[in-house]
Design a protein around this motif. Structure first.
Motif, PDB file in Angstrom:
ATOM      1  N   PRO A  69       0.801  -1.232   0.000  1.00  0.00           N
ATOM      2  CA  PRO A  69       0.000   0.000   0.000  1.00  0.00           C
ATOM      3  C   PRO A  69       0.831   1.279   0.000  1.00  0.00           C
ATOM      4  N   TYR A  70       1.987   1.280   0.643  1.00  0.00           N
ATOM      5  CA  TYR A  70       2.823   2.481   0.689  1.00  0.00           C
ATOM      6  C   TYR A  70       3.467   2.744  -0.677  1.00  0.00           C
ATOM      7  N   LEU A  71       3.995   1.660  -1.268  1.00  0.00           N
ATOM      8  CA  LEU A  71       4.564   1.804  -2.606  1.00  0.00           C
ATOM      9  C   LEU A  71       3.484   2.157  -3.625  1.00  0.00           C
ATOM     10  N   ARG A  72       2.284   1.607  -3.431  1.00  0.00           N
ATOM     11  CA  ARG A  72       1.190   1.883  -4.367  1.00  0.00           C
ATOM     12  C   ARG A  72       0.815   3.361  -4.355  1.00  0.00           C
ATOM     13  N   SER A  73       0.823   3.987  -3.177  1.00  0.00           N
ATOM     14  CA  SER A  73       0.461   5.400  -3.104  1.00  0.00           C
ATOM     15  C   SER A  73       1.501   6.259  -3.827  1.00  0.00           C
ATOM     16  N   VAL A  74       2.769   5.904  -3.697  1.00  0.00           N
ATOM     17  CA  VAL A  74       3.824   6.633  -4.401  1.00  0.00           C
ATOM     18  C   VAL A  74       3.707   6.411  -5.909  1.00  0.00           C
ATOM     19  N   TYR A  75       3.462   5.164  -6.287  1.00  0.00           N
ATOM     20  CA  TYR A  75       3.314   4.812  -7.705  1.00  0.00           C
ATOM     21  C   TYR A  75       2.126   5.536  -8.325  1.00  0.00           C
ATOM     22  N   ASP A  76       1.016   5.605  -7.601  1.00  0.00           N
ATOM     23  CA  ASP A  76      -0.166   6.305  -8.117  1.00  0.00           C
ATOM     24  C   ASP A  76       0.110   7.797  -8.286  1.00  0.00           C
ATOM     25  N   MET A  77       0.785   8.368  -7.322  1.00  0.00           N
ATOM     26  CA  MET A  77       1.100   9.798  -7.413  1.00  0.00           C
ATOM     27  C   MET A  77       1.980  10.064  -8.642  1.00  0.00           C
ATOM     28  N   TYR A  78       2.999   9.222  -8.823  1.00  0.00           N
ATOM     29  CA  TYR A  78       3.876   9.377  -9.985  1.00  0.00           C
ATOM     30  C   TYR A  78       3.091   9.204 -11.289  1.00  0.00           C
ATOM     31  N   SER A  79       2.248   8.185 -11.330  1.00  0.00           N
ATOM     32  CA  SER A  79       1.510   7.873 -12.556  1.00  0.00           C
ATOM     33  C   SER A  79       0.590   9.011 -12.971  1.00  0.00           C
ATOM     34  N   PHE A  80      -0.216   9.491 -12.035  1.00  0.00           N
ATOM     35  CA  PHE A  80      -1.227  10.487 -12.376  1.00  0.00           C
ATOM     36  C   PHE A  80      -0.658  11.900 -12.489  1.00  0.00           C
ATOM     37  N   GLU A  81       0.395  12.180 -11.734  1.00  0.00           N
ATOM     38  CA  GLU A  81       0.936  13.535 -11.731  1.00  0.00           C
ATOM     39  C   GLU A  81       2.047  13.747 -12.753  1.00  0.00           C
ATOM     40  N   MET A  82       2.780  12.677 -13.100  1.00  0.00           N
ATOM     41  CA  MET A  82       3.960  12.854 -13.940  1.00  0.00           C
ATOM     42  C   MET A  82       3.805  12.306 -15.359  1.00  0.00           C
ATOM     43  N   ILE A  83       3.194  11.111 -15.505  1.00  0.00           N
ATOM     44  CA  ILE A  83       3.176  10.477 -16.827  1.00  0.00           C
ATOM     45  C   ILE A  83       2.413  11.299 -17.871  1.00  0.00           C
ATOM     46  N   PRO A  84       1.212  11.815 -17.584  1.00  0.00           N
ATOM     47  CA  PRO A  84       0.559  12.666 -18.591  1.00  0.00           C
ATOM     48  C   PRO A  84       1.370  13.911 -18.941  1.00  0.00           C
ATOM     49  N   VAL A  85       2.075  14.463 -17.945  1.00  0.00           N
ATOM     50  CA  VAL A  85       2.919  15.634 -18.208  1.00  0.00           C
ATOM     51  C   VAL A  85       4.058  15.257 -19.157  1.00  0.00           C
ATOM     52  N   MET A  86       4.687  14.097 -18.923  1.00  0.00           N
ATOM     53  CA  MET A  86       5.720  13.615 -19.840  1.00  0.00           C
ATOM     54  C   MET A  86       5.158  13.442 -21.247  1.00  0.00           C
ATOM     55  N   GLY A  87       3.940  12.880 -21.311  1.00  0.00           N
ATOM     56  CA  GLY A  87       3.304  12.689 -22.608  1.00  0.00           C
ATOM     57  C   GLY A  87       3.129  14.000 -23.359  1.00  0.00           C
ATOM     58  N   GLU A  88       2.756  15.045 -22.622  1.00  0.00           N
ATOM     59  CA  GLU A  88       2.563  16.354 -23.240  1.00  0.00           C
ATOM     60  C   GLU A  88       3.894  16.955 -23.700  1.00  0.00           C
ATOM     61  N   ILE A  89       4.933  16.806 -22.874  1.00  0.00           N
ATOM     62  CA  ILE A  89       6.230  17.404 -23.198  1.00  0.00           C
ATOM     63  C   ILE A  89       6.946  16.650 -24.317  1.00  0.00           C
ATOM     64  N   ILE A  90       6.961  15.312 -24.229  1.00  0.00           N
ATOM     65  CA  ILE A  90       7.738  14.509 -25.170  1.00  0.00           C
ATOM     66  C   ILE A  90       6.953  14.191 -26.440  1.00  0.00           C
ATOM     67  N   ALA A  91       5.677  13.795 -26.275  1.00  0.00           N
ATOM     68  CA  ALA A  91       4.884  13.361 -27.432  1.00  0.00           C
ATOM     69  C   ALA A  91       3.789  14.343 -27.815  1.00  0.00           C
TER      70      ALA A  91
END
Length: 310
Positions: A236-258
């Protein structure tokens, strides 16, 4: 008496005129259309597209649009999102497949060729040793067994085009057949394939159970179906960090890179909608697979599922 009869005739004519008036006809036509539309929509099955609920016959087009948009930056984004770890996941996946010369291999949703190229590389490195171990190295008839057929089936032509170009650069243009096709209706004969693979693909099909059943259909007895897919972090602790990274960072990367926020927002959401490790394994068993097992990689960020057709 005549007056009453005249009144009756007048009322009958008026009623008929009212029933056939344009406004009444339009109203009835609209009512019938609404009833028919309601009946039609009630019979259409729905599924998820990320967190959206869509009709099943609409999801294919939506997913196709996503991968058409990301095809040219697909590998670059994979490196960025996973910090290059996706390469280790795929290497581990292929090494566990332990492919052999002479196999007929089908890679579902493998348009960019990542898994197929790794299989060919694995055979180039380990294939000769395998044949020595099987006492085939000195057998002239073994030349025919050195052939390995790999068919890549992907529903998205843009992804296939990327894979073809990469294959030509790597010198694999004669080793792989690139086929546009649907995982839920594979253009492959029954019981004709020794190994079916799907890496980061089956999550995107409309009907996962149907895709698994199709893999079962095309496999020969003793054949194996192996899937590498994003899964669910169990801690659960790793999942909360993973979720934060996924929702907060991955779409932003998608916008910047792709230059594409929405496609990578879908990616993040689709992972959360995918069955758990246990649920996905149960789908294998329901389709008829035996010796079903799964293994978590990187704390369950991805998992490898496999089963055999017996």
């Amino acid at each position: 008496m005549h007056a009453r009869k005249a009144i009756h005739i007048y009322k009958t004519i008026a009623a008929r005129n009212h029933q056939s008036s344009p406004l009444v006809c339009i109203g009835r036509s609209l009512h019938r259309s609404l009833v028919n539309y309601d009946q039609e929509t009630n019979t259409r099955s729905t599924t998820h597209f990320g967190y959206q609920t869509v009709y099943e016959d609409e999801k294919e087009a939506k997913v196709a649009e996503v991968f058409h948009n990301v095809a040219n930056k697909y590998d670059l984004m994979n490196d960025a999102m996973s910090f290059g770890i996706h390469r280790l996941w795929k290497d581990t996946f292929v090494s566990q497949l332990n492919p052999r010369f002479g196999w007929n291999i089908l890679d579902i949703g493998g348009g960019t060729g990542d898994i197929s190229f790794r299989i060919l590389k694995y055979l180039n490195i380990h294939g000769s040793q395998q044949m020595k171990n099987e006492n085939l190295a000195d057998d002239h008839s073994s030349d025919t067994r050195r052939n390995c057929t790999i068919n890549v089936v992907d529903i998205n032509q843009s992804m296939l085009d990327v894979g073809k170009v990469r294959g030509e650069k790597l010198g694999y243009q004669e080793d792989i057949k690139w086929i546009k096709g649907d995982a839920e209706n594979l253009p492959v004969k029954d019981s004709s394939v020794d190994l079916v693979t799907a890496a980061f693909a089956i999550r995107n099909v409309t009907n996962i159970r149907k895709a698994i059943s199709e893999a079962y259909r095309v496999l020969t007895p003793g054949g194996r179906f192996s899937v590498l897919e994003f899964s669910h972090v169990t801690n659960p602790y790793l999942r909360s960090v993973y979720d934060m990274y996924s929702f907060e960072m991955i779409p932003v990367m998608g916008e910047i890179i792709a230059e594409d926020w929405q496609s990578y927002q879908y990616l993040v959401e689709s992972i959360r909608k995918f069955p758990t490790q246990e649920e996905f394994a149960d789908m294998f068993k329901e389709a008829g697979f035996r010796f079903v097992k799964w293994q978590n990689l990187t704390f369950g960020t991805v998992a490898i599922h496999s089963g055999f057709k017996i």
